[in-house]
Design an enzyme around this catalytic site. Structure first.
Site, PDB file in Angstrom:
ATOM      1  N   HIS A 142     -31.131  41.995  -3.726  1.00  0.00           N
ATOM      2  CA  HIS A 142     -29.577  42.124  -3.579  1.00  0.00           C
ATOM      3  C   HIS A 142     -28.871  40.823  -4.139  1.00  0.00           C
ATOM      4  O   HIS A 142     -28.239  40.188  -3.248  1.00  0.00           O
ATOM      5  CB  HIS A 142     -29.262  42.414  -1.993  1.00  0.00           C
ATOM      6  CG  HIS A 142     -27.916  42.912  -2.079  1.00  0.00           C
ATOM      7  ND1 HIS A 142     -27.565  44.064  -1.326  1.00  0.00           N
ATOM      8  CD2 HIS A 142     -26.723  42.754  -2.610  1.00  0.00           C
ATOM      9  CE1 HIS A 142     -26.213  44.228  -1.466  1.00  0.00           C
ATOM     10  NE2 HIS A 142     -25.781  43.700  -2.404  1.00  0.00           N
ATOM     11  N   ARG A 174     -25.926  50.824  -3.398  1.00  0.00           N
ATOM     12  CA  ARG A 174     -26.098  50.272  -2.207  1.00  0.00           C
ATOM     13  C   ARG A 174     -27.513  51.013  -1.847  1.00  0.00           C
ATOM     14  O   ARG A 174     -27.627  52.179  -2.442  1.00  0.00           O
ATOM     15  CB  ARG A 174     -25.229  50.882  -1.317  1.00  0.00           C
ATOM     16  CG  ARG A 174     -24.094  49.745  -1.070  1.00  0.00           C
ATOM     17  CD  ARG A 174     -24.231  48.473  -0.604  1.00  0.00           C
ATOM     18  NE  ARG A 174     -22.944  47.576  -0.274  1.00  0.00           N
ATOM     19  CZ  ARG A 174     -22.882  46.455  -1.027  1.00  0.00           C
ATOM     20  NH1 ARG A 174     -23.425  46.162  -2.186  1.00  0.00           N
ATOM     21  NH2 ARG A 174     -21.711  45.724  -0.521  1.00  0.00           N
TER      22      ARG A 174
HETATM   23  C1  GLV Z   1     -22.501  42.715  -2.715  1.00  0.00           C
HETATM   24  O1  GLV Z   1     -23.174  43.531  -2.706  1.00  0.00           O
HETATM   25  C2  GLV Z   1     -21.142  42.597  -2.537  1.00  0.00           C
HETATM   26  O2  GLV Z   1     -20.441  43.607  -1.786  1.00  0.00           O
HETATM   27  O3  GLV Z   1     -20.429  41.651  -2.779  1.00  0.00           O
END
Ligand code: GLV
Length: 302
Positions: free
Chosen positions: A265, A217
């Site tokens: 992401h 993260r």
């Molecule tokens: C993506 O980051 C998830 O948590 O699936």
């Protein structure tokens, strides 16, 4: 007993047909709720702001693997994170891609390419690159096995440090683990304990010129510490799928630095069928009084 589905509309038809096939009611979107007392579980990325109206709510299902973005839930409401082989495989693929990208010097070759420069640099054997994986859960273990199969010298760090697929270091042995990580991979969940874990101290404990691969993260990483480490040569290159903030502003230095590759992401996206199957297994567990799959321990935070 019904599931309230508030995830993205494109997934709706798949969820609807799988739930219908099992005879478990599904309600698509809060606007479609006529009797809130029917709702026993909510599948969402972010849950509705007011959960108090769902008087029989027993579970919230995160449609992704992470749960750090969710607010604390009312007492008695279980939190389940989606367990899906596709999520694990996709993140593994991204990690393998990033590791090979840095191992094979791609950022440097891309930069040379932009200048039209044909110039080779020494190529190291995978076996000479010590890879360290922070976060040896299901995804970390899968990534470790794949990287090991490619010949990398892989180790992991976990709370207990019990050897599994690869040699493991205990959390108390973090410094020795970092000192042998020529390429550090972060796959940790975000918890109060892990927030800011990629900082001046940890980056300095890596061998000089180490590489960083980050698919945990954004809030794990102190980006100022990364910038300074790149400047001093302590870190030679990084590939990140997560940033702080997200989206990363268009004028952020990381977009400009040729040693840093950022993807927005996208390491994994939950497949609609797999997500619905997980939610169905949660509904069955609630109905049968068995353990909710993917249950998050509220104390550990994952
Ligand atoms: C993506 O980051 C998830 O948590 O699936």
């Amino acid at each position: 007993m019904a599931l309230l589905f508030t995830s993205t509309p494109d997934r709706r038809p798949v969820w609807q047909s799988l739930f219908e096939a099992e005879g478990i009611p599904i309600i698509s979107g809060e606007d479609a709720v006529t009797d809130p007392a029917e709702v026993t579980a909510i599948a969402c990325w972010v849950p509705p702001a007011d959960l108090s109206r769902y008087s029989n709510l027993r579970a919230v299902i995160s449609v992704g693997a992470g749960v750090d973005h969710l607010p604390p839930l009312p007492a008695g409401v279980a939190l389940s994170r989606t367990l899906a082989p596709g999520i694990e495989a996709m993140v593994r693929d991204w990690v393998v891609m990033a590791t090979l990208t840095l191992h094979r010097d791609l950022p440097r070759y891309l930069e040379q390419g932009r200048a039209g420069t044909w110039q080779s640099h020494p190529v190291a054997l995978a076996g000479s690159r010590r890879v360290g994986i922070l976060g040896m859960g299901r995804i970390g273990t899968l990534a470790a096995l794949s990287l090991q199969a490619l010949g990398f010298d892989v180790a992991g760090l976990s709370r207990s440090g019990v050897d599994g697929a690869v040699p493991m270091f205990a959390a108390s042995d973090m410094e020795r683990f970092l000192a042998r990580s020529d390429l550090l991979i972060c796959l940790l969940p975000l918890t109060p304990e892990t927030r800011g874990i990629l900082n001046v101290k940890t980056l300095s404990a890596l061998p000089r010129g180490a590489c960083l691969v980050h698919a945990g993260r954004g809030a794990h990483l102190d980006t100022v510490a990364l910038r300074d480490a790149l400047k001093s040569g302590q870190i030679s290159a990084a590939m990140l799928d997560v940033t702080n903030p997200e989206p990363l502003p268009a004028d952020h230095w990381m977009w400009q630095d040729p040693r840093v590759i950022v993807t927005p992401h996208v390491a994994a996206q939950t497949d609609a069928t797999e997500g619905a199957r997980h939610a169905l297994s949660v509904m069955r567990a609630l109905r049968d009084g068995t353990q909710v799959p993917g249950l998050v321990d509220p104390v550990r935070g994952y």
